[in-house]
Design a protein around this motif. Structure first.
Motif, PDB file in Angstrom:
ATOM      1  N   GLU A  73       0.837  -1.205   0.000  1.00 15.41           N
ATOM      2  CA  GLU A  73       0.000   0.000   0.000  1.00 15.41           C
ATOM      3  C   GLU A  73       0.867   1.249   0.000  1.00 15.41           C
ATOM      4  OE1 GLU A  73      -3.993   1.791   0.492  1.00 15.41           O
ATOM      5  OE2 GLU A  73      -3.291  -0.195  -0.072  1.00 15.41           O
ATOM      6  N   VAL A  74       1.866   1.255   0.865  1.00 15.17           N
ATOM      7  CA  VAL A  74       2.745   2.427   0.948  1.00 15.17           C
ATOM      8  C   VAL A  74       3.517   2.613  -0.354  1.00 15.17           C
ATOM      9  CG1 VAL A  74       4.809   3.337   2.089  1.00 15.17           C
ATOM     10  CG2 VAL A  74       2.934   2.383   3.449  1.00 15.17           C
ATOM     11  N   GLU A  88       1.245   9.705  -3.991  1.00 20.32           N
ATOM     12  CA  GLU A  88       0.106  10.379  -3.349  1.00 20.32           C
ATOM     13  C   GLU A  88       0.512  10.966  -2.007  1.00 20.32           C
ATOM     14  OE1 GLU A  88      -4.056   9.164  -1.100  1.00 20.32           O
ATOM     15  OE2 GLU A  88      -3.161   7.752  -2.512  1.00 20.32           O
ATOM     16  N   ILE A  89       1.298  10.193  -1.239  1.00 23.65           N
ATOM     17  CA  ILE A  89       1.744  10.683   0.071  1.00 23.65           C
ATOM     18  C   ILE A  89       2.618  11.927  -0.102  1.00 23.65           C
ATOM     19  CG2 ILE A  89       3.205  10.110   2.065  1.00 23.65           C
ATOM     20  CD1 ILE A  89       2.265   7.196   1.711  1.00 23.65           C
ATOM     21  N   LEU A 117      -3.800   5.925   6.217  1.00 28.12           N
ATOM     22  CA  LEU A 117      -3.314   4.596   5.852  1.00 28.12           C
ATOM     23  C   LEU A 117      -3.797   3.502   6.805  1.00 28.12           C
ATOM     24  CD1 LEU A 117       0.377   5.523   4.886  1.00 28.12           C
ATOM     25  CD2 LEU A 117      -1.526   5.005   3.339  1.00 28.12           C
ATOM     26  N   THR A 118      -4.147   3.872   8.040  1.00 26.54           N
ATOM     27  CA  THR A 118      -4.546   2.858   9.026  1.00 26.54           C
ATOM     28  C   THR A 118      -6.052   2.808   9.250  1.00 26.54           C
ATOM     29  OG1 THR A 118      -4.201   4.456  10.825  1.00 26.54           O
ATOM     30  CG2 THR A 118      -2.355   2.987  10.267  1.00 26.54           C
ATOM     31  N   THR A 141       1.524  -2.907  13.523  1.00 20.44           N
ATOM     32  CA  THR A 141       2.025  -3.472  12.272  1.00 20.44           C
ATOM     33  C   THR A 141       1.988  -2.456  11.144  1.00 20.44           C
ATOM     34  OG1 THR A 141       1.202  -5.640  12.964  1.00 20.44           O
ATOM     35  CG2 THR A 141       1.759  -5.369  10.643  1.00 20.44           C
ATOM     36  N   VAL A 142       0.828  -1.828  10.958  1.00 22.96           N
ATOM     37  CA  VAL A 142       0.639  -0.897   9.845  1.00 22.96           C
ATOM     38  C   VAL A 142       1.135   0.502  10.205  1.00 22.96           C
ATOM     39  CG1 VAL A 142      -1.058   0.120   8.282  1.00 22.96           C
ATOM     40  CG2 VAL A 142      -1.338  -2.237   9.057  1.00 22.96           C
ATOM     41  N   GLY A 143       0.935   0.866  11.474  1.00 20.64           N
ATOM     42  CA  GLY A 143       1.254   2.234  11.879  1.00 20.64           C
ATOM     43  C   GLY A 143       2.714   2.585  11.743  1.00 20.64           C
TER      44      GLY A 143
END
Length: 812
Positions: free
Chosen positions: A712-713, A719-720, A737-738, A792-794
């Motif tokens: 995803e990143v 975009e980010i 994102l989360t 995990t995602v953060g």
């Protein structure tokens, strides 16, 4: 062609190392858990199958009904069953009896505790036990004959033949000399018959003769029947019922006073004793079949989560793989060729995971065997190979279906142009993540509820004080135990480390104290009443409170012969307004002298049932009532309360004095509170297993999220960068994102909460005393899952949000 497929597959796996490592870790964990559970369940369902012609061997169980309602079922039947049906009953080759227990063996001043079974002489032939030496048909015909296992023979006599050698064993009438007349192999770990010594059943029968009138109502042994090869089990059961109905004594002893009562006998396959999928009438088993089945569901659930990881990552990578598919199709590749390529990639990845999984399972097997309390081995036989093949095919199909079937069908033009909408606008990926975390939240909630119940058990007031109380077994069916208790009390009356000494007939490690069943003069049946013979100071030593009446008088002959102390449950059972001075109906010459508060003499699985305490078995035995066990007749255990200052020193002094106080018994100490904890060993074991399953589920789900977050990143790097250039703060980008993952985890509770609530409600029904289910535990499980998802995602999201936007805008 296949060589080219393999080269391309390996190239693709090595090129996308992060994707490959995450999938490999997830699949390896899932396969490892699944293999361990497969080994466990295979072991559980293999019990007693080692016995030759095991399908012809049955245990006899009794079923009692009252007014058509089942009231009791037991694997212990009258010892007269074998006497009656060993002669000329069509279809039965023979019936044999057994009673097992731990006995002390003495040889050359050395003492050992070994598993002994009192059995009939025909036991070795009916059970087809493999004899290394000796004749199975005659080895137990002599009163002093014994069959021992090869491992015990080596322990007692070293190398060389043990045939004809002698040893002493402590029986119910003291030490007796036995001669080794046969040597057999030790039973395997998947046997319900655990023994190192076989001795003649007649010895036990003779020792009980003075105490028991061996009628049909007295049950202390199990009976096993071997049917002839062509016999029909239904026909044999009918013949047994017909024979018993003609025995007048049997009719009188099994409910003849009440025409609404009946007892029937059934034949339980010996392979179903440990557990059985089909258990009619609630036939007793050593363990519940629900355990292995639940464990299988958990194992496949963990494997499913690993497969879901692969699919979600495949969806995440579909945009990059779509270009590859488009180019291949433009170059002339058929869809089937692309499908083969994708299938081969997952097959190779799964094969590596299988190899790693087998290795990990082999390394973890000793620890898992200890946890499961089983001797589990990894034997590479046909069942193991077929099981591994089934797991491999399942993973390949479950994890490879999406990339092989869906991605191979991409339109080449749209794929090359990048005009694809994969996974139904990512809905499939969302559904899969939802399923993962539904399972994770449910398992975590179940773990927390189990832990809460076990904590409740440990903190529950039991009605007595078992702290710092030790138990020493002195099991003889005479007055030896009471004498030893008095010796210890006298010898240590001035020792500050010993606060009290008493004795009981059934220790606190017994899940039930001895049960009684009798009829009064009017024909009314009394049952589910328990009893224990105690020393006069039992209540004081164990801290049990009298609510009315008085305690036993140590010097009173009347109390020894007539007095009873009952619990409040007995008072309620008899509906006594004033219990003191009452005689129990049907038990003449008895008098209730005291009432104690209800205390938990059995586990918290059961309601506290009526209880009678007496000083001597004569109080009840002269009434001719039936008991479910012979162990209650005299003091079998000495209980000693220790002071807390120097327990180790006190134990050393007790051990030093023990040979003079009880020369026939070893100094084998058990703490009462440890025995009570042992009643819940099964729950503790399952709680640990579920906790580990929850951990693996969370880890595998986190691996999947890590892979998804990485993709995803990577896909949203530009975009980010634009958002950062336009002034977006790092916190807002992290939330962006989360947010979706958090919503999916929270949505998973819609399924997880009801499942965990219903499952644990059923589990808690096994406890008469239990915690109330709290929504707070479900909230806590959700918070744990959310925390894992955020961690995990953060972390990845925070790193991406704090990257230099200039570098992000140059990404493509």
């Amino acid at each position: 062609m296949w060589t080219n497929y393999i080269k391309v597959a390996l190239r693709a796996l090595f090129r996308n190392r992060i994707y490959t490592i995450i999938n490999l870790l997830g699949l390896t964990l899932g396969i490892t858990v699944c293999l361990l559970i497969f080994l466990y369940t295979r072991h559980e369902f293999s019990y007693n199958q080692y016995i030759p012609e095991a399908d012809h061997l049955y245990r006899i169980v009794s079923l009692e009904e009252e007014n058509g309602v089942q009231t009791e079922i037991s694997s212990e039947v009258s010892s007269r069953f074998a006497d009656t049906f060993n002669e000329n009953l069509p279809g039965i080759e023979g019936v044999t009896r057994l009673v097992d227990g731990v006995e002390r063996i003495r040889i050359d001043q050395a003492e050992y505790e070994e598993e002994n079974m009192y059995v009939d002489p025909n036991f070795p032939t009916l059970f087809r036990i493999p004899m290394l030496e000796g004749d199975p048909a005659t080895a137990l015909e002599a009163r002093d004959g014994a069959i021992i296992t090869d491992r015990l023979a080596k322990k007692l006599f070293g190398e060389g033949s043990a045939m004809g050698r002698r040893f002493e064993m402590n029986t119910n009438e003291g030490y007796m000399t036995f001669m080794v007349r046969g040597i057999t192999t030790a039973p395997p770990s998947n046997s319900t018959f655990d023994y190192d010594v076989l001795t003649p059943f007649v010895l036990l029968q003779e020792s009980l003769a003075s105490l028991l009138n061996e009628g049909w109502q007295v049950t202390y042994s199990e009976s096993y029947a071997r049917l002839e090869p062509m016999a029909d089990i239904a026909t044999v059961e009918a013949a047994v019922a017909n024979t018993l109905s003609k025995l007048e004594e049997f009719v009188k002893a099994t409910g003849g006073e009440d025409e609404n009562d009946s007892k029937s006998y059934h034949f339980q396959p010996v392979t179903d004793i440990h557990l059985a999928l089909d258990n009619p009438n609630g036939w007793p088993t050593e363990t519940s079949v629900n355990g292995p089945l639940i464990l299988m569901i958990i194992g496949f659930g963990v494997l499913l989560i690993a497969c879901i990881n692969f699919t979600t990552l495949a969806i995440g990578r579909s945009t990059t793989r779509a270009l590859e598919v488009g180019v291949r199709k433009v170059m002339g590749a058929h869809r089937t060729q692309i499908m083969r390529q994708f299938w081969l990639e997952i097959a190779l990845l799964t094969l590596v995971a299988m190899i790693l999984g087998y290795g990990a399972a082999e390394l973890l097997l000793p620890a898992f065997s200890t946890l499961a309390e089983r001797s589990i081995v990894m034997a590479f036989d046909w069942s193991m190979l077929l099981g591994g093949l089934a797991i491999w095919m399942l993973v390949v199909f479950a994890a490879g279906s999406y990339p092989a079937i869906v991605m191979s069908g991409f339109s080449p033009i749209n794929a090359i142009r990048g005009h694809l909408r994969v996974g139904g606008k990512a809905r499939l990926r969302q559904v899969l993540v939802f399923i993962q975390f539904s399972m994770a939240v449910a398992l975590v909630a179940i773990t927390l509820i189990m832990a809460s119940q076990l904590s409740f058990i440990q903190q529950k007031e039991l009605g007595y004080n078992g702290d710092q109380v030790i138990e020493l077994e002195v099991s003889n069916l005479d007055s030896t135990g009471a004498i030893i208790a008095d010796r210890v009390q006298l010898a240590f009356k001035d020792d500050p480390g010993v606060l009290g000494v008493t004795g009981i007939s059934c220790g606190f490690d017994a899940n039930f104290w001895t049960g009684l069943r009798w009829a009064d003069g009017a024909g009314k049946i009394y049952e589910n009443v328990h009893t224990n013979c105690v020393r006069p100071n039992f209540l004081d030593v164990m801290g049990i409170q009298l609510t009315s009446g008085r305690n036993f008088d140590p010097g009173s002959v009347y109390d020894r012969e007539h007095a009873l102390i009952v619990n409040q449950a007995m008072v309620d059972y008899m509906a006594w307004d004033n219990p003191i001075g009452q005689a129990v109906p049907g038990l003449k010459e008895t008098e209730v002298i005291g009432v104690v508060e209800d205390f938990h003499f059995s586990s918290l699985h059961e309601e506290i049932e009526p209880l009678l305490l007496q000083l001597s078995p004569e109080v009840l035995f002269r009434q001719g009532i039936g008991a479910s066990s012979p162990n209650w007749f005299t003091v079998q255990s000495v209980l000693i309360r220790l002071a807390g200052d120097d327990i180790a020193g006190t134990l050393r002094r007790l051990e030093a004095a023990w040979p003079d106080l009880a020369p026939e018994y070893g100094f084998d100490v058990d703490f009462v509170d440890d025995q009570v904890d042992g009643m819940y060993r099964e729950e503790q074991r399952w709680s640990t297993i579920v906790r580990l399953a929850s951990f693996f589920t969370i880890v595998i789900a986190a691996l999947g999220l890590l892979g998804l977050a990485t993709l995803e990143v990577t896909q949203r790097t530009k975009e980010i960068g634009i958002r950062k250039a336009l002034g977006a703060e790092s916190g807002h980008i992290v939330l962006l994102l989360t947010r979706q993952i958090t919503l999916l985890v929270l949505a998973g509770t819609v399924v997880a909460w009801p499942f965990a609530w219903f499952t644990m409600q059923r589990w808690l029904e096994n406890f008469a005393y239990r915690v109330e289910l709290s929504p707070l535990l479900l909230f806590a499980a959700t918070l744990i899952a959310v925390a894992v998802a955020w961690l995990t995602v953060g972390v990845l999201a925070w790193r991406a949000a704090n990257n230099n936007p200039v570098l992000s805008l140059r990404h493509e």
